[in-house]
Motif scaffolding. Structure first.
Motif, PDB file in Angstrom:
ATOM      1  N   GLY A 246     -12.177  -9.033  12.679  1.00  0.00           N
ATOM      2  CA  GLY A 246     -13.455  -8.402  12.366  1.00  0.00           C
ATOM      3  C   GLY A 246     -13.428  -6.937  12.003  1.00  0.00           C
ATOM      4  N   ASP A 247     -12.274  -6.263  12.037  1.00  0.00           N
ATOM      5  CA  ASP A 247     -12.207  -4.837  11.734  1.00  0.00           C
ATOM      6  C   ASP A 247     -11.936  -4.636  10.245  1.00  0.00           C
ATOM      7  N   ASP A 248     -13.008  -4.570   9.459  1.00  0.00           N
ATOM      8  CA  ASP A 248     -12.865  -4.407   8.011  1.00  0.00           C
ATOM      9  C   ASP A 248     -12.279  -3.056   7.626  1.00  0.00           C
ATOM     10  N   ASP A 249     -12.416  -2.058   8.513  1.00  0.00           N
ATOM     11  CA  ASP A 249     -11.919  -0.724   8.192  1.00  0.00           C
ATOM     12  C   ASP A 249     -10.405  -0.707   7.985  1.00  0.00           C
ATOM     13  N   LEU A 250      -9.702  -1.674   8.612  1.00  0.00           N
ATOM     14  CA  LEU A 250      -8.249  -1.704   8.495  1.00  0.00           C
ATOM     15  C   LEU A 250      -7.765  -2.505   7.289  1.00  0.00           C
ATOM     16  N   ALA A 251      -8.675  -3.219   6.637  1.00  0.00           N
ATOM     17  CA  ALA A 251      -8.261  -4.156   5.594  1.00  0.00           C
ATOM     18  C   ALA A 251      -7.539  -3.463   4.437  1.00  0.00           C
ATOM     19  N   HIS A 252      -8.142  -2.420   3.889  1.00  0.00           N
ATOM     20  CA  HIS A 252      -7.518  -1.742   2.750  1.00  0.00           C
ATOM     21  C   HIS A 252      -6.185  -1.115   3.148  1.00  0.00           C
ATOM     22  N   LEU A 253      -6.128  -0.547   4.354  1.00  0.00           N
ATOM     23  CA  LEU A 253      -4.877   0.049   4.820  1.00  0.00           C
ATOM     24  C   LEU A 253      -3.787  -1.015   4.967  1.00  0.00           C
ATOM     25  N   PHE A 254      -4.184  -2.202   5.427  1.00  0.00           N
ATOM     26  CA  PHE A 254      -3.221  -3.290   5.575  1.00  0.00           C
ATOM     27  C   PHE A 254      -2.640  -3.687   4.219  1.00  0.00           C
ATOM     28  N   PHE A 255      -3.500  -3.930   3.245  1.00  0.00           N
ATOM     29  CA  PHE A 255      -2.996  -4.371   1.938  1.00  0.00           C
ATOM     30  C   PHE A 255      -2.204  -3.262   1.249  1.00  0.00           C
ATOM     31  N   ASP A 256      -2.596  -2.008   1.476  1.00  0.00           N
ATOM     32  CA  ASP A 256      -1.800  -0.892   0.926  1.00  0.00           C
ATOM     33  C   ASP A 256      -0.382  -0.893   1.502  1.00  0.00           C
ATOM     34  N   SER A 257      -0.248  -1.253   2.785  1.00  0.00           N
ATOM     35  CA  SER A 257       1.076  -1.248   3.419  1.00  0.00           C
ATOM     36  C   SER A 257       1.993  -2.320   2.856  1.00  0.00           C
ATOM     37  N   LEU A 258       1.416  -3.362   2.241  1.00  0.00           N
ATOM     38  CA  LEU A 258       2.242  -4.435   1.693  1.00  0.00           C
ATOM     39  C   LEU A 258       3.057  -3.985   0.484  1.00  0.00           C
ATOM     40  N   VAL A 259       2.619  -2.915  -0.164  1.00  0.00           N
ATOM     41  CA  VAL A 259       3.363  -2.413  -1.325  1.00  0.00           C
ATOM     42  C   VAL A 259       4.776  -2.014  -0.921  1.00  0.00           C
ATOM     43  N   GLN A 260       4.943  -1.589   0.327  1.00  0.00           N
ATOM     44  CA  GLN A 260       6.277  -1.248   0.827  1.00  0.00           C
ATOM     45  C   GLN A 260       7.240  -2.439   0.737  1.00  0.00           C
ATOM     46  N   HIS A 261       6.690  -3.644   0.748  1.00  0.00           N
ATOM     47  CA  HIS A 261       7.504  -4.857   0.810  1.00  0.00           C
ATOM     48  C   HIS A 261       7.351  -5.704  -0.460  1.00  0.00           C
ATOM     49  N   LYS A 262       6.976  -5.084  -1.555  1.00  0.00           N
ATOM     50  CA  LYS A 262       6.663  -5.839  -2.778  1.00  0.00           C
ATOM     51  C   LYS A 262       7.876  -6.564  -3.357  1.00  0.00           C
ATOM     52  N   ASP A 263       9.078  -6.067  -3.079  1.00  0.00           N
ATOM     53  CA  ASP A 263      10.274  -6.698  -3.634  1.00  0.00           C
ATOM     54  C   ASP A 263      10.902  -7.721  -2.687  1.00  0.00           C
ATOM     55  N   SER A 264      10.350  -7.867  -1.481  1.00  0.00           N
ATOM     56  CA  SER A 264      10.968  -8.767  -0.501  1.00  0.00           C
ATOM     57  C   SER A 264      10.020  -9.812   0.068  1.00  0.00           C
ATOM     58  N   LEU A 265       8.710  -9.544   0.082  1.00  0.00           N
ATOM     59  CA  LEU A 265       7.764 -10.439   0.751  1.00  0.00           C
ATOM     60  C   LEU A 265       7.699 -11.783   0.033  1.00  0.00           C
ATOM     61  N   LEU A 266       8.056 -12.856   0.756  1.00  0.00           N
ATOM     62  CA  LEU A 266       8.083 -14.205   0.196  1.00  0.00           C
ATOM     63  C   LEU A 266       6.843 -15.016   0.565  1.00  0.00           C
ATOM     64  N   SER A 267       6.314 -14.790   1.761  1.00  0.00           N
ATOM     65  CA  SER A 267       5.171 -15.577   2.231  1.00  0.00           C
ATOM     66  C   SER A 267       4.155 -14.666   2.913  1.00  0.00           C
ATOM     67  N   LEU A 268       2.890 -14.807   2.531  1.00  0.00           N
ATOM     68  CA  LEU A 268       1.803 -14.042   3.139  1.00  0.00           C
ATOM     69  C   LEU A 268       0.689 -14.999   3.536  1.00  0.00           C
ATOM     70  N   ILE A 269       0.382 -15.026   4.838  1.00  0.00           N
ATOM     71  CA  ILE A 269      -0.745 -15.803   5.359  1.00  0.00           C
ATOM     72  C   ILE A 269      -1.676 -14.828   6.056  1.00  0.00           C
ATOM     73  N   CYS A 270      -2.871 -14.683   5.513  1.00  0.00           N
ATOM     74  CA  CYS A 270      -3.859 -13.762   6.073  1.00  0.00           C
ATOM     75  C   CYS A 270      -5.076 -14.584   6.494  1.00  0.00           C
ATOM     76  N   SER A 271      -5.234 -14.789   7.801  1.00  0.00           N
ATOM     77  CA  SER A 271      -6.310 -15.636   8.328  1.00  0.00           C
ATOM     78  C   SER A 271      -7.465 -14.777   8.810  1.00  0.00           C
ATOM     79  N   ALA A 272      -8.616 -14.967   8.184  1.00  0.00           N
ATOM     80  CA  ALA A 272      -9.811 -14.202   8.550  1.00  0.00           C
ATOM     81  C   ALA A 272     -10.766 -15.079   9.347  1.00  0.00           C
ATOM     82  N   TYR A 273     -11.142 -14.628  10.526  1.00  0.00           N
ATOM     83  CA  TYR A 273     -12.103 -15.369  11.340  1.00  0.00           C
ATOM     84  C   TYR A 273     -13.502 -15.349  10.720  1.00  0.00           C
ATOM     85  N   PHE A 274     -13.830 -14.223  10.058  1.00  0.00           N
ATOM     86  CA  PHE A 274     -15.154 -14.051   9.488  1.00  0.00           C
ATOM     87  C   PHE A 274     -15.030 -13.534   8.054  1.00  0.00           C
ATOM     88  N   GLU A 275     -16.105 -13.670   7.311  1.00  0.00           N
ATOM     89  CA  GLU A 275     -16.129 -13.136   5.955  1.00  0.00           C
ATOM     90  C   GLU A 275     -16.065 -11.612   5.986  1.00  0.00           C
TER      91      GLU A 275
END
Length: 394
Positions: A246-275
């Protein structure tokens, strides 16, 4: 004429590596040379079971085999599975000490295990320099074994599961967590960690960051500031499963952090309890498009983002051909705020059902209209994943 028995052992082993376990068993029965070459492959994948309870006969039979002089199993066996141990079995401890190549130990600690038996097994674990994976399931109602439990510092995987008697807030849980922190702090080669609860990552991430450990697999973790700081501190992550509460404030920061792993990340599962912002949105689609190595993606979608014909799902499918590594997708509905009220979550289930029906319809319509083979294959993987988990699918 060339026969199997005339082939070099290395060639027979290479043939065996390409075969299934059933084919390997058939191959070893052909001749002595084939058996000698294939046995190490078979025994390497066959776990050594120590269970003095329900599987006592199997345990005794395996121990007798291992005790034989120059046992192949003792030399090449890689997995030790311990469920219930007895300190008084004379054959057990000398046989375990004969194992030379153990890579994985799966230990289920039970309340019936005596202190002496747990101490003896712990002393054995200290001698396994080759140990890489340690999987602990604690079903006991005491925590005294954590005082002397120790494993190799060469661990690549650590998984700890605690029964409800040792759930967060109870007496034994802090002791177990202190042991996990100690093991993590001395395991610089650690690649995969599964703590007892998703909440534990908040406490563990600062230790990982301070010690420079670069995990390749992170699963069932709640999003937190500590997690985002850790993800942004290194590169090389391969598999990530994150749970949003439920903490939407962290969402953009989370996806920004994935850029660090753009050449290695093989699987991403992001489960949201709410819209909200943790679902598939235009901002994070921009980030996801930069994950060049991504092979599997599972995310939720907001009901209000799939109203028009040109919606977030079609936008994602439009960019899918530019992600050549992508092999599977799954787009799920999640709960709206309005659907959270109702007896036994009935409104939530109905709301998700309606949204999921719309999601599946959008994907099917796009698949029928596109000329892209890769997109049609991606849509089919969605249906294969979503069908068994959705009772209303058909």
């Amino acid at each position: 004429m060339t026969t199997l028995s005339s082939l070099y052992e290395e060639l027979l082993q290479e043939i065996g590596r390409q075969a299934s376990i059933q084919e390997q068993m058939a191959l070893r029965s052909v001749c002595r040379a084939a058996r000698h070459a294939v046995d190490p492959l078979i025994f390497a994948r066959s776990p050594i079971v120590v269970d003095m309870g329900l599987q006592i006969n199997k345990t005794l039979s395996q121990l007798e085999t291992l005790a034989k002089r120059d046992s192949v199993w003792a030399r090449v066996g890689r997995t030790l599975r311990v469920s219930q141990i007895s300190p008084n079995l004379d054959l057990l401890w000398p046989t375990l000490r004969s194992l030379k190549n153990i890579r994985t130990v799966e230990w289920t600690i039970r309340s019936t295990d005596t202190f002496e038996a747990k101490r003896n097994l712990t002393e054995f674990l200290k001698t396994i320099d080759s140990l890489e994976d340690f999987i602990l399931v604690d079903k006991s109602d005491v925590d005294s074994h954590y005082a002397f439990l120790d494993v190799s510092s060469n661990l690549r995987k650590l998984s700890v599961t605690l029964e409800r008697s040792l759930s967060p807030g109870t007496r034994g849980y802090p002791t177990a967590m202190q042991w996990i922190r100690t093991v993590v702090g001395k395991s610089p080669r650690l690649e995969q960690l599964v703590p007892p609860s998703p909440d534990d990552w908040t406490e563990i991430c600062p230790i990982l960051q301070a010690t420079g450990i670069k995990l390749k697999q992170i699963s069932k973790v709640f999003a937190s500031k500590e997690l985002l700081a850790y993800l942004g501190s290194y590169s090389g992550l391969e598999n990530l499963t994150v749970i949003q509460r439920g903490d939407d404030d962290l969402a953009h920061l989370f996806f920004d952090s994935l850029v660090q792993h753009k050449d290695s990340l093989l699987s991403l599962i992001c489960s949201a309890y709410f819209e909200g912002e943790w679902c598939l949105r235009r901002y994070n689609l921009h980030i996801i498009s930069q994950l060049h190595a991504l092979q599997g993606l599972q995310m939720n979608v907001n009901s209000y983002d799939i109203i028009d014909d040109c919606n977030i799902i079609t936008t994602f499918l439009d960019m899918a051909p530019d992600m050549p590594a992508l092999r599977s997708i799954c787009i799920r509905a999640t709960a709206t705020v309005d659907s959270l009220w109702g007896a036994c979550g009935r409104n939530r289930i109905m709301g998700e059902r309606i949204t999921q029906t719309k999601v599946d319809a959008v994907l099917t319509k796009y698949s029928k209209s596109t000329d892209s083979t890769c997109v049609r294959q991606l849509v089919e993987t969605h249906h294969q994943i979503i069908r068994p988990s959705s009772p209303w699918y058909n």
